[in-house]
Design a protein around this motif. Structure first.
Motif, PDB file in Angstrom:
ATOM      1  N   ARG A 138       6.543  -0.105  -1.499  1.00 37.00           N
ATOM      2  CA  ARG A 138       5.777   0.363  -2.647  1.00 37.00           C
ATOM      3  C   ARG A 138       6.697   0.860  -3.757  1.00 37.00           C
ATOM      4  O   ARG A 138       6.496   0.555  -4.936  1.00 37.00           O
ATOM      5  CB  ARG A 138       4.821   1.492  -2.224  1.00 37.00           C
ATOM      6  CG  ARG A 138       3.915   1.994  -3.349  1.00 37.00           C
ATOM      7  CD  ARG A 138       2.875   0.969  -3.725  1.00 37.00           C
ATOM      8  NE  ARG A 138       2.150   1.344  -4.933  1.00 37.00           N
ATOM      9  CZ  ARG A 138       1.095   0.677  -5.405  1.00 37.00           C
ATOM     10  NH1 ARG A 138       0.661  -0.398  -4.765  1.00 37.00           N
ATOM     11  NH2 ARG A 138       0.496   1.065  -6.505  1.00 37.00           N
ATOM     12  N   GLY A 197       0.810  -1.208   0.000  1.00 36.97           N
ATOM     13  CA  GLY A 197       0.000   0.000   0.000  1.00 36.97           C
ATOM     14  C   GLY A 197       0.842   1.257   0.000  1.00 36.97           C
ATOM     15  O   GLY A 197       2.070   1.213   0.186  1.00 36.97           O
ATOM     16  N   ASP A 198       0.190   2.385  -0.195  1.00 34.31           N
ATOM     17  CA  ASP A 198       0.903   3.668  -0.224  1.00 34.31           C
ATOM     18  C   ASP A 198       1.554   3.997   1.111  1.00 34.31           C
ATOM     19  O   ASP A 198       2.481   4.807   1.177  1.00 34.31           O
ATOM     20  CB  ASP A 198      -0.056   4.792  -0.627  1.00 34.31           C
ATOM     21  CG  ASP A 198      -0.499   4.682  -2.081  1.00 34.31           C
ATOM     22  OD1 ASP A 198       0.246   4.054  -2.864  1.00 34.31           O
ATOM     23  OD2 ASP A 198      -1.563   5.211  -2.421  1.00 34.31           O
ATOM     24  N   ASP A 199       1.064   3.373   2.184  1.00 27.37           N
ATOM     25  CA  ASP A 199       1.656   3.618   3.501  1.00 27.37           C
ATOM     26  C   ASP A 199       2.939   2.813   3.716  1.00 27.37           C
ATOM     27  O   ASP A 199       3.669   3.050   4.675  1.00 27.37           O
ATOM     28  CB  ASP A 199       0.656   3.279   4.603  1.00 27.37           C
ATOM     29  CG  ASP A 199       0.178   1.834   4.531  1.00 27.37           C
ATOM     30  OD1 ASP A 199       0.137   1.278   3.418  1.00 27.37           O
ATOM     31  OD2 ASP A 199      -0.152   1.274   5.588  1.00 27.37           O
TER      32      ASP A 199
END
Length: 245
Positions: free
Chosen positions: A220, A213-215
């Motif tokens: 990523r 995920g972007d977190d």
């Protein structure tokens, strides 16, 4: 006269050690497990400071000489990560060997790498230098021979047969199973090869996990850099003969 040297260029956590184990079971090759890792991590001109140990006779030149000397006696099969041999990738070594590739979905390989080395570097993801070897092979007018881990583990007999046909090797179905246990050539990287040591053959893989995920910023970024290389090589993956035939 030298015997052929086949190099399976891979990335970490790609089932490449199991493929190497299958080649060992064939009995017709001297199998070398990641010889270039000695130069990258433990040699006098190492590119990584991950370890402070030095292994004698581990310059890149000495590793290449060992491989080529071994090929005077019998065919040689090398499984290695392209990043560990990156200082060879502007020379003629790639042109002197038979090149093949092993890939697995980056969502699986990168998460597995991060569990063992959460501080992994861009090099250690493996994908950028795998792409560089593919460039060299195509620039030389040679086909890309690629093993996809998911296809291999789903249908090993057909995929290995196709791989052997493309590299001009005899297919030996009896090598698709083996006795479990640690191999002598795995001594340097035993902590990475424990799971393979417990196997007796190829088993179907779980589907790849979701993309990071972007977190998960580090994962990523590595995933986004890896996917174009994976998709490029996957397009050339050996699949075996059609089941309809």
């Amino acid at each position: 006269m030298s015997h052929p040297i086949t190099v399976l260029w891979s990335i970490p956590r790609s089932v490449s050690t199991s493929f190497e184990r299958m080649v060992s079971e064939r009995g017709d090759h001297l199998v070398l497990d990641e010889p270039f890792s000695r130069a990258y991590y433990f040699g006098p001109d190492r590119r990584s400071d991950r370890y402070d140990r030095t292994i004698p006779h581990s310059s890149l030149r000495e590793v290449v000489e060992e491989i080529e000397e071994a090929a005077r006696e019998r065919p040689v099969f090398v499984k290695d990560m392209a990043y560990q041999a990156q200082d060879l990738l502007d020379g003629d070594f790639v042109g002197r060997v038979r090149n093949a590739f092993m890939v697995r979905h980056p969502a699986a390989t990168l998460r597995s790498l991060a569990r063992t080395w959460p501080d992994f570097t861009d090099d250690e993801t493996g994908w950028a230098h795998l792409d560089r070897v593919a460039d060299l092979v195509e620039d030389a007018g040679e086909p890309l021979v690629v093993v996809d881990a998911e296809a291999l583990c789903a249908d090993p007999e057909r995929v290995v047969a196709d791989f052997c046909d493309r590299l001009g090797l005899d297919h030996r179905p009896d090598a698709l199973t083996w006795e479990p246990g640690m191999r002598p050539e795995w001594e340097l990287w035993q902590e990475w090869h424990g799971s393979t040591a417990g196997t007796t053959g190829f088993s179907p893989l779980r589907p790849p996990p979701p993309p990071p995920g972007d977190d998960q910023h580090r994962l990523r970024a590595a995933y986004e850099a890896a996917m174009p290389v994976y998709e490029r090589l996957l397009a050339h993956a050996v699949r075996g003969a059609s089941k309809d035939k």
